[in-house]
Write a protein that holds these residues in place. Structure first.
Motif, mmCIF file in Angstrom:
data_model
loop_
_atom_site.group_PDB
_atom_site.id
_atom_site.type_symbol
_atom_site.label_atom_id
_atom_site.label_comp_id
_atom_site.label_asym_id
_atom_site.label_seq_id
_atom_site.Cartn_x
_atom_site.Cartn_y
_atom_site.Cartn_z
ATOM 1 N N GLY A 171 0.802 -1.221 0.000
ATOM 2 C CA GLY A 171 0.000 0.000 0.000
ATOM 3 C C GLY A 171 0.829 1.261 0.000
ATOM 4 N N VAL A 172 1.681 1.389 0.961
ATOM 5 C CA VAL A 172 2.467 2.613 1.086
ATOM 6 C C VAL A 172 3.361 2.815 -0.145
ATOM 7 N N ASN A 174 2.825 1.481 -3.373
ATOM 8 C CA ASN A 174 2.019 1.775 -4.560
ATOM 9 C C ASN A 174 1.391 3.160 -4.475
ATOM 10 N N LEU A 175 0.944 3.513 -3.293
ATOM 11 C CA LEU A 175 0.160 4.744 -3.165
ATOM 12 C C LEU A 175 1.020 5.947 -2.770
ATOM 13 N N ALA A 176 2.293 5.875 -3.104
ATOM 14 C CA ALA A 176 3.163 7.013 -2.808
ATOM 15 C C ALA A 176 2.601 8.329 -3.362
#
Lengths: 220, 220
Positions: A171-172, A174-176
DNA sequence: AGTTTTCCTGATTTGATACTCAAAAATCAG
DNA sequence: CTGATTTTTGAGTATCAAATCAGGAAAACT
């Protein structure tokens, strides 16, 4: 034939093909299959668009070829994990998560593509599963199953657990962009990565709740 | 002016616009912005393509309009959460996760779009943050911060924690196609949803590790 | 009713993109 | 160096999707 003494000297063709694959992987992962334009890939690789079609028949073949680059990455994980086959399932799972985090930071394209195609479904996802995702996922699910059987993990559907762990961990990464837009924070720094690994391995694997029995001081 | 006694009777125009928004939301979320074609949306909404441009200037406006449908969903969560403002931060976080799960299953489009745009970055992501994501995320991060201050959560970057929780929780929902392709499992069933909620609330919030102090039997 | 306004559509234009092909340029073997 | 081979490219085609517009149907209003 053309080899130098120490390094395999790639022919000109293979060199540009490699560069194209590299650029394509980046664009496909960031934009998704359709948004990534052959023209843009060509420009980024500093060749003409026709050159792309000389080396790869069409866009789909280019995508597949770029994905196969990632197969090597995954097989590296497989090698390291199989070396520790005698450790407990839980220890192996933990190790897999650590490897997953390292690899994901080094090759963020991997997670993004899995997320993109994994949401969309379709032929490309099936291809991914067959060629480089399925075996790995099933192996991890089996590990989770065994860890549960050993009483180390609470009993949950192992497939869900594996997907959840991976999705949460990625998550962290990919969703930078979202973190930048929402919080003005860039997670991809030395400290950011360290904090992230800390978070995942502690929070997801050992639990978010602080142990209230030993409160007050301590700086672990 | 046109209102019936009990219900606001929508004009014909507003009715078709609503239908278009509904269909568009589904397609945008499943396919992403570019893959979703105006023609396909029009066909699914049983109107001509030109009608789309009558109600919404262009594709971008249609997307924005469809997204605003989701704002209502989010504000519902906000309402329920603010009603419990006096609970402990941790309890509020837990409640937020439960709400998040319920809403995500009911409106899978939300998570998919956040994931898609959150990876890609760009104007649409900024718009999403400004109009319906940012405040919510910052509120959750603040809750996490307070839960940490109260000693209920281990100290981690609260923003990362929030993103990780959401990504992990949405993983099984967003990646349903992947689960089908990789495991032959469809998570979207009554039992699947229940198991998922169980997994997230237990595993992510209370920790994956079984409490080894009380081993052997027990079927919780 | 008739009139005005809102709503919808078929036909068309515009723009972008994947893909082709013949010819030029670079590379390589002898 | 020379001729054969591989590699690259500019120009062009076909296709598909977004956007436009004028005309006509339906609804709303008096």
């Amino acid at each position: 034939m053309s080899k130098s003494a120490t390094v395999v000297a790639l022919g000109k063709g293979e060199r540009t093909a490699a560069k194209i694959r590299e650029v394509a992987l980046d664009q496909f992962s960031r934009l998704g299959f359709e948004r990534a334009a052959m023209g843009a890939i060509a420009a980024a690789a500093e060749v003409s668009q026709a050159t792309l079609h000389y080396h790869f028949q069409d866009k789909d073949q280019l995508w597949r070829s770029a994905m196969l680059e990632l197969a090597a990455v995954i097989s590296e994980e497989e090698r390291l994990l199989s070396a520790a086959r005698d450790a407990s399932p839980l220890a192996q799972l933990r190790m897999a998560m650590r490897l997953f985090l390292q690899i994901s930071w080094r090759h963020p394209a991997l997670g993004r593509i899995v997320a993109l195609e994994g949401m969309a479904g379709g032929e490309r996802l099936d291809w991914l599963n067959e060629h480089l995702l399925g075996p790995r996922n099933r192996r991890l699910a089996e590990l989770a199953r065994r860890a549960m059987a050993a009483g180390d993990l609470k009993p949950f559907p192992p497939e869900m657990l594996v997907i959840t762990l991976q999705a949460g961990a990625a998550g962290v990464i990919n969703l930078a962009p979202l973190m930048r837009s929402a919080f003005g924070i860039d997670p991809d720094t030395v400290e950011g990565r360290a904090a992230h690994e800390d978070l995942i391995l502690n929070a997801l694997v050992q639990g978010l709740l602080a142990d209230r029995s030993e409160t007050t001081e301590e700086t672990p």
